[in-house]
Design a protein around this motif. Structure first.
Motif, PDB file in Angstrom:
ATOM      1  N   ASP A   1       0.837  -1.197   0.000  1.00 38.30           N
ATOM      2  CA  ASP A   1       0.000   0.000   0.000  1.00 38.30           C
ATOM      3  C   ASP A   1       0.874   1.249   0.000  1.00 38.30           C
ATOM      4  O   ASP A   1       1.827   1.347   0.777  1.00 38.30           O
ATOM      5  CB  ASP A   1      -0.923   0.017   1.211  1.00 38.30           C
ATOM      6  CG  ASP A   1      -1.986  -1.067   1.145  1.00 38.30           C
ATOM      7  OD1 ASP A   1      -2.237  -1.590   0.047  1.00 38.30           O
ATOM      8  OD2 ASP A   1      -2.567  -1.386   2.194  1.00 38.30           O
ATOM      9  N   THR A   2       0.556   2.187  -0.879  1.00 38.64           N
ATOM     10  CA  THR A   2       1.306   3.441  -0.953  1.00 38.64           C
ATOM     11  C   THR A   2       0.446   4.655  -0.626  1.00 38.64           C
ATOM     12  O   THR A   2       0.984   5.728  -0.395  1.00 38.64           O
ATOM     13  CB  THR A   2       1.943   3.623  -2.350  1.00 38.64           C
ATOM     14  OG1 THR A   2       0.919   3.613  -3.336  1.00 38.64           O
ATOM     15  CG2 THR A   2       2.948   2.514  -2.646  1.00 38.64           C
ATOM     16  N   LEU A   3      -0.885   4.468  -0.612  1.00 39.29           N
ATOM     17  CA  LEU A   3      -1.767   5.590  -0.304  1.00 39.29           C
ATOM     18  C   LEU A   3      -3.102   5.073   0.205  1.00 39.29           C
ATOM     19  O   LEU A   3      -3.674   4.137  -0.350  1.00 39.29           O
ATOM     20  CB  LEU A   3      -2.021   6.439  -1.553  1.00 39.29           C
ATOM     21  CG  LEU A   3      -3.007   7.601  -1.410  1.00 39.29           C
ATOM     22  CD1 LEU A   3      -2.415   8.715  -0.560  1.00 39.29           C
ATOM     23  CD2 LEU A   3      -3.397   8.135  -2.779  1.00 39.29           C
ATOM     24  N   CYS A   4      -3.590   5.688   1.259  1.00 36.22           N
ATOM     25  CA  CYS A   4      -4.963   5.509   1.721  1.00 36.22           C
ATOM     26  C   CYS A   4      -5.408   6.885   2.181  1.00 36.22           C
ATOM     27  O   CYS A   4      -4.955   7.385   3.212  1.00 36.22           O
ATOM     28  CB  CYS A   4      -5.060   4.502   2.856  1.00 36.22           C
ATOM     29  SG  CYS A   4      -6.756   4.323   3.475  1.00 36.22           S
ATOM     30  N   MET A   5      -6.251   7.516   1.376  1.00 39.79           N
ATOM     31  CA  MET A   5      -6.694   8.877   1.657  1.00 39.79           C
ATOM     32  C   MET A   5      -8.210   8.885   1.831  1.00 39.79           C
ATOM     33  O   MET A   5      -8.962   9.029   0.866  1.00 39.79           O
ATOM     34  CB  MET A   5      -6.281   9.814   0.517  1.00 39.79           C
ATOM     35  CG  MET A   5      -6.572  11.265   0.826  1.00 39.79           C
ATOM     36  SD  MET A   5      -5.860  12.405  -0.380  1.00 39.79           S
ATOM     37  CE  MET A   5      -6.538  11.842  -1.912  1.00 39.79           C
ATOM     38  N   PRO A   6      -8.689   8.700   3.075  1.00 40.17           N
ATOM     39  CA  PRO A   6     -10.126   8.722   3.310  1.00 40.17           C
ATOM     40  C   PRO A   6     -10.655  10.138   3.431  1.00 40.17           C
ATOM     41  O   PRO A   6      -9.962  11.047   3.899  1.00 40.17           O
ATOM     42  CB  PRO A   6     -10.278   7.972   4.631  1.00 40.17           C
ATOM     43  CG  PRO A   6      -8.964   8.100   5.308  1.00 40.17           C
ATOM     44  CD  PRO A   6      -7.931   8.305   4.247  1.00 40.17           C
ATOM     45  N   HIS A   7     -11.886  10.318   2.980  1.00 34.87           N
ATOM     46  CA  HIS A   7     -12.600  11.575   3.138  1.00 34.87           C
ATOM     47  C   HIS A   7     -14.084  11.238   3.230  1.00 34.87           C
ATOM     48  O   HIS A   7     -14.700  10.811   2.241  1.00 34.87           O
ATOM     49  CB  HIS A   7     -12.343  12.520   1.968  1.00 34.87           C
ATOM     50  CG  HIS A   7     -13.095  13.804   2.076  1.00 34.87           C
ATOM     51  ND1 HIS A   7     -12.824  14.746   3.029  1.00 34.87           N
ATOM     52  CD2 HIS A   7     -14.140  14.273   1.357  1.00 34.87           C
ATOM     53  CE1 HIS A   7     -13.659  15.765   2.891  1.00 34.87           C
ATOM     54  NE2 HIS A   7     -14.472  15.501   1.880  1.00 34.87           N
ATOM     55  N   LYS A   8     -14.625  11.390   4.426  1.00 36.50           N
ATOM     56  CA  LYS A   8     -16.027  11.074   4.694  1.00 36.50           C
ATOM     57  C   LYS A   8     -16.321   9.630   4.284  1.00 36.50           C
ATOM     58  O   LYS A   8     -15.725   8.721   4.833  1.00 36.50           O
ATOM     59  CB  LYS A   8     -16.953  12.078   4.033  1.00 36.50           C
ATOM     60  CG  LYS A   8     -16.738  13.496   4.549  1.00 36.50           C
ATOM     61  CD  LYS A   8     -17.707  14.455   3.941  1.00 36.50           C
ATOM     62  CE  LYS A   8     -17.403  15.861   4.459  1.00 36.50           C
ATOM     63  NZ  LYS A   8     -18.331  16.850   3.941  1.00 36.50           N
ATOM     64  N   ASP A   9     -17.208   9.413   3.319  1.00 36.00           N
ATOM     65  CA  ASP A   9     -17.589   8.064   2.917  1.00 36.00           C
ATOM     66  C   ASP A   9     -16.843   7.559   1.687  1.00 36.00           C
ATOM     67  O   ASP A   9     -17.253   6.568   1.077  1.00 36.00           O
ATOM     68  CB  ASP A   9     -19.095   7.997   2.665  1.00 36.00           C
ATOM     69  CG  ASP A   9     -19.895   8.115   3.947  1.00 36.00           C
ATOM     70  OD1 ASP A   9     -19.346   7.827   5.022  1.00 36.00           O
ATOM     71  OD2 ASP A   9     -21.070   8.507   3.875  1.00 36.00           O
ATOM     72  N   LEU A  10     -15.754   8.220   1.328  1.00 38.10           N
ATOM     73  CA  LEU A  10     -14.929   7.803   0.193  1.00 38.10           C
ATOM     74  C   LEU A  10     -13.481   7.657   0.643  1.00 38.10           C
ATOM     75  O   LEU A  10     -13.056   8.301   1.599  1.00 38.10           O
ATOM     76  CB  LEU A  10     -14.991   8.834  -0.934  1.00 38.10           C
ATOM     77  CG  LEU A  10     -16.339   9.078  -1.579  1.00 38.10           C
ATOM     78  CD1 LEU A  10     -16.249  10.240  -2.562  1.00 38.10           C
ATOM     79  CD2 LEU A  10     -16.829   7.820  -2.288  1.00 38.10           C
ATOM     80  N   ALA A  11     -12.742   6.841  -0.092  1.00 37.30           N
ATOM     81  CA  ALA A  11     -11.302   6.751   0.147  1.00 37.30           C
ATOM     82  C   ALA A  11     -10.626   6.408  -1.175  1.00 37.30           C
ATOM     83  O   ALA A  11     -11.148   5.628  -1.978  1.00 37.30           O
ATOM     84  CB  ALA A  11     -10.970   5.704   1.199  1.00 37.30           C
ATOM     85  N   LEU A  12      -9.485   7.019  -1.376  1.00 38.05           N
ATOM     86  CA  LEU A  12      -8.653   6.730  -2.540  1.00 38.05           C
ATOM     87  C   LEU A  12      -7.512   5.847  -2.068  1.00 38.05           C
ATOM     88  O   LEU A  12      -6.844   6.161  -1.078  1.00 38.05           O
ATOM     89  CB  LEU A  12      -8.109   8.035  -3.132  1.00 38.05           C
ATOM     90  CG  LEU A  12      -7.197   7.908  -4.340  1.00 38.05           C
ATOM     91  CD1 LEU A  12      -7.936   7.270  -5.514  1.00 38.05           C
ATOM     92  CD2 LEU A  12      -6.662   9.283  -4.726  1.00 38.05           C
ATOM     93  N   LEU A  13      -7.311   4.736  -2.769  1.00 41.32           N
ATOM     94  CA  LEU A  13      -6.252   3.792  -2.435  1.00 41.32           C
ATOM     95  C   LEU A  13      -5.298   3.653  -3.603  1.00 41.32           C
ATOM     96  O   LEU A  13      -5.701   3.748  -4.771  1.00 41.32           O
ATOM     97  CB  LEU A  13      -6.835   2.406  -2.132  1.00 41.32           C
ATOM     98  CG  LEU A  13      -7.940   2.295  -1.097  1.00 41.32           C
ATOM     99  CD1 LEU A  13      -8.415   0.856  -1.001  1.00 41.32           C
ATOM    100  CD2 LEU A  13      -7.468   2.800   0.248  1.00 41.32           C
ATOM    101  N   ARG A  14      -4.050   3.393  -3.274  1.00 39.44           N
ATOM    102  CA  ARG A  14      -3.057   3.076  -4.303  1.00 39.44           C
ATOM    103  C   ARG A  14      -2.106   2.049  -3.700  1.00 39.44           C
ATOM    104  O   ARG A  14      -1.749   2.131  -2.526  1.00 39.44           O
ATOM    105  CB  ARG A  14      -2.318   4.317  -4.761  1.00 39.44           C
ATOM    106  CG  ARG A  14      -1.479   4.059  -6.006  1.00 39.44           C
ATOM    107  CD  ARG A  14      -0.890   5.300  -6.626  1.00 39.44           C
ATOM    108  NE  ARG A  14      -0.180   6.112  -5.667  1.00 39.44           N
ATOM    109  CZ  ARG A  14      -0.394   7.407  -5.471  1.00 39.44           C
ATOM    110  NH1 ARG A  14      -1.304   8.047  -6.168  1.00 39.44           N
ATOM    111  NH2 ARG A  14       0.304   8.080  -4.581  1.00 39.44           N
ATOM    112  N   ALA A  15      -1.689   1.098  -4.532  1.00 39.79           N
ATOM    113  CA  ALA A  15      -0.766   0.064  -4.082  1.00 39.79           C
ATOM    114  C   ALA A  15       0.061  -0.426  -5.258  1.00 39.79           C
ATOM    115  O   ALA A  15      -0.394  -0.395  -6.406  1.00 39.79           O
ATOM    116  CB  ALA A  15      -1.522  -1.101  -3.457  1.00 39.79           C
TER     117      ALA A  15
END
Length: 119
Positions: free
Chosen positions: A69-83
């Motif tokens: 995992d390189t990114l987990c950016m949550p915001h309210k009911d959404l999250a952006l992930l990158r791996a």
């Protein structure tokens, strides 16, 4: 249906299901209206029927997946992930891919893939 309660657990759950060949668990991680963008097909696939075919293809050409995992950016009911993801056949890496995903928290509190990329 398998339930993920925290966005940072999503990719780990996917990889564990993949490596244990549990396609039913993998599919339960996707929303019914999810989109999957595949590098191999160079197209966007909508719905679980097409997502299942892509996952089955990856299961057939590899025997393991690793993910960093390189990114987990949550915001309210959404999250952006990158791996960074590697598909392996034995000890050989057969594909390396940077996976991106948009996940959303459903009204029941569980997180599902709304959109993702795969090799």
């Amino acid at each position: 249906m398998y339930k993920v309660h925290a966005p940072e657990a999503m990719n780990h759950t996917f990889v564990m299901a993949f490596n244990n060949r549990k396609i039913d668990i993998i599919l339960s991680l996707y929303a019914d209206d999810a989109v999957l963008v595949t590098d191999s097909a160079r197209q966007s696939l909508f719905g679980k029927e097409y997502i299942q075919k892509s996952i089955e293809y990856l299961l057939n050409i590899s025997d393991a997946m690793t993910s960093r995992d390189t990114l987990c950016m949550p915001h309210k009911d959404l999250a952006l992930l990158r791996a960074d993801v590697d598909l392996r056949l034995g000890r050989q890496i057969i594909s390396t891919h940077t996976m991106s995903a948009l996940i959303r928290r459903e009204p029941n509190g569980h997180w599902l893939y709304a959109g993702a990329t795969l090799p």
